[in-house]
Design a protein around this motif. Structure first.
Motif, mmCIF file in Angstrom:
data_model
loop_
_atom_site.group_PDB
_atom_site.id
_atom_site.type_symbol
_atom_site.label_atom_id
_atom_site.label_comp_id
_atom_site.label_asym_id
_atom_site.label_seq_id
_atom_site.Cartn_x
_atom_site.Cartn_y
_atom_site.Cartn_z
ATOM 1 N N TYR A 181 0.836 -1.202 0.000
ATOM 2 C CA TYR A 181 0.000 0.000 0.000
ATOM 3 C C TYR A 181 0.870 1.250 0.000
ATOM 4 O O TYR A 181 0.610 2.208 -0.729
ATOM 5 N N GLU A 215 0.279 0.316 -6.444
ATOM 6 C CA GLU A 215 -0.482 -0.925 -6.572
ATOM 7 C C GLU A 215 -1.366 -0.932 -7.811
ATOM 8 O O GLU A 215 -1.565 -1.979 -8.424
ATOM 9 N N THR A 263 1.010 -8.135 -0.680
ATOM 10 C CA THR A 263 0.957 -6.708 -0.388
ATOM 11 C C THR A 263 0.945 -6.524 1.127
ATOM 12 O O THR A 263 0.976 -7.508 1.880
ATOM 13 N N CYS A 279 -8.233 -0.930 4.579
ATOM 14 C CA CYS A 279 -6.945 -0.783 3.897
ATOM 15 C C CYS A 279 -6.681 -1.976 3.000
ATOM 16 O O CYS A 279 -6.238 -1.831 1.852
ATOM 17 N N CYS A 280 -6.959 -3.176 3.518
ATOM 18 C CA CYS A 280 -6.784 -4.382 2.711
ATOM 19 C C CYS A 280 -7.676 -4.331 1.474
ATOM 20 O O CYS A 280 -7.233 -4.617 0.355
ATOM 21 N N SER A 313 -6.292 -2.002 -1.101
ATOM 22 C CA SER A 313 -5.188 -2.621 -1.836
ATOM 23 C C SER A 313 -5.710 -3.595 -2.886
ATOM 24 O O SER A 313 -5.231 -3.619 -4.029
ATOM 25 N N ASN A 322 -7.083 -1.654 -5.735
ATOM 26 C CA ASN A 322 -5.975 -1.121 -6.533
ATOM 27 C C ASN A 322 -5.371 -2.202 -7.426
ATOM 28 O O ASN A 322 -5.047 -1.952 -8.596
ATOM 29 N N TYR A 326 -0.504 -11.320 2.906
ATOM 30 C CA TYR A 326 -0.697 -9.957 3.396
ATOM 31 C C TYR A 326 0.141 -9.795 4.656
ATOM 32 O O TYR A 326 0.051 -10.601 5.585
#
Length: 319
Positions: A50, A55, A80, A95-96, A99, A102, A111
């Motif tokens: 991130y 990404e 990521t 946030c995950c 990502s 993206n 992760y």
């Protein structure tokens, strides 16, 4: 080369390619072509984050190579990382998901918690105080972050979870929980000057894979490098490369492969991406490996200087 030499295995049996393409500091506008080139060369592992802010380009490249029939989604292993402004329990899953959006993926293969430290989350991705040091959020314990990561596995957003830049005591603290889902991977700076023997032994004991970042000595890293060793110009590395008729980078990559350490060299130059991949196709002798092993001086090139005052700073005594 035999299949067993190209992969290690994560807890649960998922194959984890030993050689991947790193994307830290890969320039905007170049990283998509780099990833497409790598996949065309045969890479089946891409390391993203991130915080790298690229990404989307990585995801566009993966999609392009799926669309042109070079790979299927299940052929490519994508890592990521959760950034340290997003470690509050309510921000981990968003946030995950960001990502994944993206990257254009339904799930990440791996992760990682990017660092054991946490930053305040209302001042951008790199919140700095007037003294130039990062502003931490000391209310967050990485143990609670780990528990939030485990929920991502339960929801199918990620297949495996791990950590990055954790030291031995921090690793042991998670292992002592014990974790609901296994610690699949530890990613750390690792090269002949920083062999990480203690961490690697701990990980082997617990079935945890290890990934080496900055395996070439990170020549493009930020900061003053005038007094630092240049790993790819080290006389031992250069002598082995000359004898073998390969590049210094290939020697440094091969060193990790023969230790069973996953390695993610970064490049956006097509010829170097191809050359790095060819490190899969030769072997160093026991004597050459020992010469490289003997270079270790526990010398860290990337010590995250802006974070030295943060709670859970992993790289030695806090200042």
């Amino acid at each position: 080369m035999a299949d067993s030499n190209l992969f290690t295995v994560l807890p649960g049996g998922k194959k984890y390619p030993l050689l991947g393409l790193g994307t830290w500091q890969s320039e905007s506008g170049k990283v998509r072509h780099a990833v497409e080139t790598a996949i065309a060369c045969g890479y089946r592992h891409i390391d993203a984050a991130y915080a790298y802010a690229n990404e989307k380009e990585v995801g566009d490249a993966i999609k392009a190579k799926i669309d042109d029939g070079t790979i299927k989604r299940e052929d490519i292993f994508v890592t990521t990382k959760l950034w340290i402004t997003e470690t509050h329990p309510g921000r981990i899953e968003p946030c995950c998901r960001e990502s994944l959006q993206n990257l254009g993926l339904d799930y990440a293969d791996l992760y990682l918690i990017h660092y054991p430290v946490s930053l305040v989350n209302d001042k951008g991705s790199f919140p700095l105080g007037e003294d130039g040091m990062l502003i931490g959020d000391d209310s967050i314990d990485y143990i609670d972050v780990w528990k939030g990561m485990e929920s991502l596995v339960d929801k199918g957003l990620v297949r495996a979870i791990g950590v990055s830049n954790f030291n031995t005591s921090q690793m042991q603290r998670i292992l002592d929980l014990p974790p609901k889902h296994p610690v699949a991977n530890l990613q750390v700076e690792c090269h002949p000057l920083l062999a990480q023997n203690e961490l690697i032994e701990l990980c082997k004991k617990h079935g945890i894979t290890v990934t080496a970042y900055s395996p070439l000595g990170s020549p493009e890293r930020p900061g003053d490098k005038s007094t630092e060793p240049v790993l790819m110009e080290d006389p031992v590395v250069c002598a082995i490369a000359k004898k073998r008729g390969v590049s210094s980078a290939q020697v440094l990559i091969r060193y990790q492969l023969q230790r069973g350490v996953v390695v993610v060299p970064k490049s956006v130059t097509p010829s170097r991406i191809q050359q790095n991949f060819e490190a899969l196709h030769f072997e160093l002798s026991k004597e050459e490996m020992q010469e490289l092993i003997d270079l270790n001086r526990d010398h860290r090139l990337l010590d995250f200087p802006m974070g030295k005052r943060l709670k859970y700073y992993p790289f030695g005594n806090q200042n």
